[in-house]
Design a protein around this motif. Structure first.
Motif, PDB file in Angstrom:
ATOM      1  N   GLY A  71       2.192   3.204  -7.516  1.00 18.43           N
ATOM      2  CA  GLY A  71       0.758   3.101  -7.533  1.00 18.43           C
ATOM      3  C   GLY A  71       0.822   1.822  -6.558  1.00 18.43           C
ATOM      4  N   MET A  72      -0.592   1.557  -6.388  1.00 20.33           N
ATOM      5  CA  MET A  72      -0.686   0.011  -5.913  1.00 20.33           C
ATOM      6  C   MET A  72      -0.907  -0.972  -6.863  1.00 20.33           C
ATOM      7  SD  MET A  72      -3.691  -0.902  -3.084  1.00 20.33           S
ATOM      8  CE  MET A  72      -3.787  -2.680  -2.194  1.00 20.33           C
ATOM      9  N   CYS A  73      -0.711  -2.025  -6.908  1.00 20.36           N
ATOM     10  CA  CYS A  73      -1.096  -3.219  -7.676  1.00 20.36           C
ATOM     11  C   CYS A  73      -2.542  -3.477  -8.034  1.00 20.36           C
ATOM     12  CB  CYS A  73      -0.106  -4.627  -7.352  1.00 20.36           C
ATOM     13  SG  CYS A  73      -0.472  -5.834  -8.492  1.00 20.36           S
ATOM     14  N   PRO A  74      -2.863  -3.456  -9.147  1.00 14.23           N
ATOM     15  CA  PRO A  74      -4.206  -3.690  -9.516  1.00 14.23           C
ATOM     16  C   PRO A  74      -4.846  -4.839  -8.681  1.00 14.23           C
ATOM     17  CG  PRO A  74      -3.092  -3.103 -11.472  1.00 14.23           C
ATOM     18  CD  PRO A  74      -2.180  -3.282 -10.426  1.00 14.23           C
TER      19      PRO A  74
ATOM     20  N   ILE B   4       0.912  -1.126   0.028  1.00 15.40           N
ATOM     21  CA  ILE B   4      -0.045  -0.001  -0.050  1.00 15.40           C
ATOM     22  C   ILE B   4       0.998   1.245  -0.112  1.00 15.40           C
ATOM     23  CG2 ILE B   4      -1.633   1.206   1.189  1.00 15.40           C
ATOM     24  CD1 ILE B   4      -2.729  -1.464   2.433  1.00 15.40           C
ATOM     25  N   PRO B   5       0.758   2.260  -0.965  1.00 17.55           N
ATOM     26  CA  PRO B   5       1.801   3.055  -1.074  1.00 17.55           C
ATOM     27  C   PRO B   5       1.067   4.490   0.054  1.00 17.55           C
ATOM     28  CG  PRO B   5       0.110   3.217  -3.067  1.00 17.55           C
ATOM     29  CD  PRO B   5      -0.014   2.247  -2.187  1.00 17.55           C
ATOM     30  N   LYS B   6       1.931   4.544   0.930  1.00 18.80           N
ATOM     31  CA  LYS B   6       1.662   5.100   2.175  1.00 18.80           C
ATOM     32  C   LYS B   6       2.384   6.676   1.946  1.00 18.80           C
ATOM     33  CE  LYS B   6      -0.450   2.729   5.286  1.00 18.80           C
ATOM     34  NZ  LYS B   6      -1.991   3.113   5.738  1.00 18.80           N
ATOM     35  N   PRO B   7       1.418   7.732   2.191  1.00 18.27           N
ATOM     36  CA  PRO B   7       2.066   8.986   2.278  1.00 18.27           C
ATOM     37  C   PRO B   7       3.042   9.331   3.116  1.00 18.27           C
ATOM     38  CG  PRO B   7      -0.593   9.157   2.452  1.00 18.27           C
ATOM     39  CD  PRO B   7       0.111   7.622   2.420  1.00 18.27           C
ATOM     40  N   PHE B   8       4.089  10.061   2.900  1.00 15.24           N
ATOM     41  CA  PHE B   8       5.310  10.232   3.705  1.00 15.24           C
ATOM     42  C   PHE B   8       5.914   9.152   3.703  1.00 15.24           C
ATOM     43  CE2 PHE B   8       1.942  13.560   5.402  1.00 15.24           C
ATOM     44  CZ  PHE B   8       2.622  14.569   4.739  1.00 15.24           C
ATOM     45  N   THR B   9       6.104   8.398   2.726  1.00 13.27           N
ATOM     46  CA  THR B   9       7.066   7.404   2.315  1.00 13.27           C
ATOM     47  C   THR B   9       7.887   7.456   1.164  1.00 13.27           C
ATOM     48  OG1 THR B   9       5.641   5.715   1.574  1.00 13.27           O
ATOM     49  CG2 THR B   9       5.638   5.967   4.019  1.00 13.27           C
ATOM     50  N   PRO B  10       9.034   7.105   1.002  1.00  9.53           N
ATOM     51  CA  PRO B  10       9.826   7.181  -0.454  1.00  9.53           C
ATOM     52  C   PRO B  10       8.752   6.698  -1.721  1.00  9.53           C
ATOM     53  CG  PRO B  10      11.443   6.714   1.136  1.00  9.53           C
ATOM     54  CD  PRO B  10      10.048   6.498   1.839  1.00  9.53           C
ATOM     55  N   LEU B  11       7.867   5.582  -1.331  1.00 10.37           N
ATOM     56  CA  LEU B  11       7.090   5.044  -2.229  1.00 10.37           C
ATOM     57  C   LEU B  11       5.617   5.548  -2.285  1.00 10.37           C
ATOM     58  CD1 LEU B  11       8.100   0.936  -1.959  1.00 10.37           C
ATOM     59  CD2 LEU B  11       8.885   3.038  -3.592  1.00 10.37           C
TER      60      LEU B  11
ATOM     61  N   ALA C 135      -8.637   3.519 -10.284  1.00 10.93           N
ATOM     62  CA  ALA C 135      -7.420   4.729 -10.812  1.00 10.93           C
ATOM     63  C   ALA C 135      -6.798   5.711  -9.600  1.00 10.93           C
ATOM     64  CB  ALA C 135      -8.487   5.779 -11.609  1.00 10.93           C
ATOM     65  N   CYS C 136      -7.608   5.812  -8.632  1.00  6.95           N
ATOM     66  CA  CYS C 136      -7.047   6.504  -7.404  1.00  6.95           C
ATOM     67  C   CYS C 136      -5.773   5.693  -6.770  1.00  6.95           C
ATOM     68  CB  CYS C 136      -8.172   6.607  -6.289  1.00  6.95           C
ATOM     69  SG  CYS C 136      -7.428   7.624  -5.160  1.00  6.95           S
ATOM     70  N   VAL C 137      -5.918   4.496  -6.634  1.00  7.32           N
ATOM     71  CA  VAL C 137      -5.073   3.576  -5.773  1.00  7.32           C
ATOM     72  C   VAL C 137      -3.913   3.079  -6.689  1.00  7.32           C
ATOM     73  CG1 VAL C 137      -6.765   2.880  -4.332  1.00  7.32           C
ATOM     74  CG2 VAL C 137      -6.074   1.231  -5.958  1.00  7.32           C
ATOM     75  N   THR C 138      -3.867   2.992  -8.084  1.00  3.57           N
ATOM     76  CA  THR C 138      -2.860   2.621  -8.832  1.00  3.57           C
ATOM     77  C   THR C 138      -2.090   3.831  -9.678  1.00  3.57           C
ATOM     78  OG1 THR C 138      -4.369   2.318 -10.681  1.00  3.57           O
ATOM     79  CG2 THR C 138      -4.179   0.535  -9.313  1.00  3.57           C
ATOM     80  N   ARG C 139      -2.643   5.019  -9.361  1.00  2.99           N
ATOM     81  CA  ARG C 139      -2.051   6.130 -10.062  1.00  2.99           C
ATOM     82  C   ARG C 139      -0.567   6.342  -9.482  1.00  2.99           C
ATOM     83  NH1 ARG C 139      -3.919  12.322  -9.248  1.00  2.99           N
ATOM     84  NH2 ARG C 139      -2.183  13.231 -10.441  1.00  2.99           N
ATOM     85  N   ILE C 140       0.217   6.555 -10.232  1.00  4.98           N
ATOM     86  CA  ILE C 140       1.760   7.032 -10.109  1.00  4.98           C
ATOM     87  C   ILE C 140       1.971   8.415 -10.277  1.00  4.98           C
ATOM     88  CG2 ILE C 140       4.120   6.832 -11.030  1.00  4.98           C
ATOM     89  CD1 ILE C 140       3.450   3.965 -12.030  1.00  4.98           C
ATOM     90  N   TYR C 141       2.207   8.995  -9.113  1.00  8.75           N
ATOM     91  CA  TYR C 141       2.420  10.680  -9.029  1.00  8.75           C
ATOM     92  C   TYR C 141       3.868  10.988  -9.506  1.00  8.75           C
ATOM     93  CZ  TYR C 141      -1.762  10.718  -6.098  1.00  8.75           C
ATOM     94  OH  TYR C 141      -3.009  10.658  -5.804  1.00  8.75           O
ATOM     95  N   ALA C 142       3.661  12.290 -10.376  1.00  4.85           N
ATOM     96  CA  ALA C 142       4.872  12.901 -10.620  1.00  4.85           C
ATOM     97  C   ALA C 142       5.744  13.462  -9.455  1.00  4.85           C
ATOM     98  CB  ALA C 142       4.659  13.930 -11.581  1.00  4.85           C
ATOM     99  N   PRO C 143       6.909  13.438  -9.498  1.00  5.51           N
ATOM    100  CA  PRO C 143       7.735  13.920  -8.492  1.00  5.51           C
ATOM    101  C   PRO C 143       7.439  15.263  -8.057  1.00  5.51           C
ATOM    102  CG  PRO C 143       9.320  12.647  -9.598  1.00  5.51           C
ATOM    103  CD  PRO C 143       7.944  12.692 -10.456  1.00  5.51           C
ATOM    104  N   ASP C 144       7.272  16.089  -9.159  1.00  6.99           N
ATOM    105  CA  ASP C 144       6.945  17.616  -8.678  1.00  6.99           C
ATOM    106  C   ASP C 144       5.379  17.776  -8.425  1.00  6.99           C
ATOM    107  OD1 ASP C 144       5.972  17.179 -11.319  1.00  6.99           O
ATOM    108  OD2 ASP C 144       6.965  18.634 -12.156  1.00  6.99           O
TER     109      ASP C 144
END
Length: 545
Positions: free
Chosen positions: A430-433, A419-426, A503-512
């Motif tokens: 995104g989460m695996c579908p 689970i991609p947790k906020p305030f961690t490097p990951l 879409a929300c849980v698997t989304r990969i965010y841009a670093p900026d």
């Protein structure tokens, strides 16, 4: 009030020791709420600590309330009674302050359920001066407060030892003030977040003072998961910095309690329970953990540790645990392959894991629980194959030692999806579908099933998807929480609210990209980004975002 409800509350009060008398005095009345059942709440050392901190404040009385169990809830619904506190059976709506302590995001669903039972409007915008002030704090809000933000008049960011004294003092001082004036004053406190005012500027997280004594069990009851234990917090935070884990980044710096204070807490605990549960995200990293366990055993007690770091095991530590009656040890390789362990910065090799498992079995502790994460970024079937091979090799080592002890144990694989947790490097990953996670689990079940004395336990995947959604989402999820509180499951509630969960849980965010949870920057963004980029270098170029 319904006699069944009264009977349940009386039984609970009668089974507790250590409860702080809740008289009718005090300028300020507070009801501390844990949004889950009583047994879950009273297993939380954090909840007990906040209960004591509130009651330690002058001119204040704090009581408790919980999400009713099924039978209790049926009694409330049939009778039409309003939700009451445990201590004095006082309606929550009669308190000056209703304070929620929340550790886990899925409990957000229970907030509107509790407020509805208490006849308090679920959303802060709908409350009037006749309603209590509803505030919140806890680990879940350090990670991401936004999905539940509109339920609260104020959210406190930080650790209770530093937050509660000034907050309580200000509330006592302005107890007769209007709701608007009190919120205005509270908003000036460090760590205070007023959701109605938005978050144009970052909120400061407040850390407990270094001299804060160790948190310990306050109330003891058999109606909890740890009913046979007295809990003592030995440290807070984690020095390891595993890239998937919030504890190593949210609760910084890593703080270790002095051995002498811990010994004093142990002596107090042994007057009530034989087993001392040592609590912390990195218990085995405490500089004096072996000396502390040795002290507990010398006092005819039994130390209990939630899990042990593979590279911190010593023969003497294992001897102590075996001598004190331990039958199961938990180890956390996390990554099934070396590639995945390197990606999450676990800093463990297969040989270290195998040697640790063998050492545990050699000490006569033949039941092992192994924690693994699946669905990490870039994971493929070869990584899963290595997980199975590692597990089989662990089993061989354990069985070899079991023959010497002339008895067999059991190995449990506890598998959780990433689970991609906020305030961690990951946090950017995104989460695996969900369907791919189901395929991975079926693949593992097929491979593990033929192996004797091995049991596979998989976390509920749908529950993990909800946790990921609430970790990453914003206030657009508030209507979804309200629908789920009324009984809809996640799929139906999301459809009704027009939310694409996948879409929300698997989304990969841009670093900026600006991230919705960055209300209170509890970790250094640049450090997180550097670690994220280092993790992605472990992947082939075609798998890198």
């Amino acid at each position: 009030m319904n006699w069944q409800i009264q009977q349940i509350l009386r039984r609970r009060r009668g089974a507790e020791t250590g409860a702080i008398p809740a008289g009718c005095g005090g300028a300020l009345s507070v009801c501390l709420v844990y949004p889950n059942h009583y047994a879950v709440a009273m297993s939380s050392l954090g909840f007990q600590t906040v209960y004591k901190l509130f009651n330690d404040q002058p001119d204040l009385v704090c009581e408790r309330a919980f999400l009713p169990d099924r039978d209790e809830l049926d009694a409330y619904l049939k009778s039409g009674d309003t939700l009451v506190s445990l201590e004095n059976e006082r309606p929550l709506s009669d308190f000056d302050l209703v304070a929620f302590s929340i550790s886990f995001e899925p409990d957000f669903v229970n907030i509107p359920r509790i407020l509805k039972l208490a006849r308090i409007p679920s959303c802060a915008a709908d409350r009037t001066g006749a309603d209590p002030l509803v505030i919140a704090g806890g680990a879940a809000f350090l990670i991401n407060p936004e999905p539940a933000a509109e339920f609260f008049d104020l959210i406190a960011f930080g650790e209770g030892e530093a937050l509660i004294p000034p907050l309580a003092a200000l509330c006592v001082q302005h107890v007769a003030a209007s709701r608007e004036m009190l919120l205005q004053e509270l908003g000036r406190l460090a760590g205070s977040y007023l959701p109605a005012a938005g978050h144009d500027t970052a909120v400061q997280r407040i850390t407990a003072p270094a001299a804060a004594p160790p948190a310990c069990s306050v109330l003891l009851t058999d109606e909890t998961e740890f009913g046979n234990m007295f809990l003592v917090e030995v440290s807070r935070g984690c020095p390891r910095g595993c890239r998937f884990c919030a504890a190593g980044f949210v609760y910084q710096p890593f703080r270790q309690q002095p051995l002498e204070l811990l010994k004093a807490a142990v002596l107090e605990g042994l007057q009530h329970r034989k087993t001392i549960g040592l609590v912390g995200a990195a218990v085995s990293d405490h500089r004096s953990i072996e000396a502390l366990c040795n002290f507990i055993v010398e006092q005819d007690g039994s130390p209990s540790l939630s899990s042990l770091r593979v590279d911190r095991l010593t023969p003497h530590m294992l001897e102590l645990l075996a001598k004190s009656g331990h039958r199961t040890i938990s180890l956390a390789p996390e990554g099934g392959s070396q590639r995945m362990r390197d990606l999450i910065r676990k800093n463990l090799t297969a040989d270290q894991i195998l040697d640790a498992a063998e050492a545990v079995a050699r000490a006569g502790i033949l039941n092992l629980r192994l924690y693994f994460i699946i669905g990490l970024p870039g994971e493929n079937d070869q990584d899963l194959e290595e997980l199975v091979k590692l597990t089989a090799a662990i089993k061989e080592r354990v069985v070899e030692q079991a023959r010497r002890h002339k008895r067999l144990g059991e190995i449990t694989l506890s598998v959780n999806p990433f689970i991609p947790k906020p305030f961690t490097p990951l946090q950017w990953a995104g989460m695996c579908p969900l369907e791919e996670l189901k395929r991975k689990v079926a693949w593992l079940e097929k491979r593990i099933r033929p192996l004797a004395n091995l049991r596979l336990k998989v976390e509920d995947l749908h529950g993990c998807v909800l946790q990921a959604l609430l970790s990453r989402g914003g206030r657009e999820l508030t209507p979804l929480l309200l629908q789920m509180a009324e009984g809809l499951n996640l799929r139906k509630a999301a459809k009704l609210c027009g939310i694409d969960v996948e879409a929300c849980v698997t989304r990969i965010y841009a670093p900026d990209e600006k991230l919705v949870w960055e209300v209170a920057p509890v970790a250094d963004r640049e450090r997180l980004l550097t670690e994220y980029q280092a993790a992605m270098k472990q992947l082939p170029e075609e798998q890198t975002p």
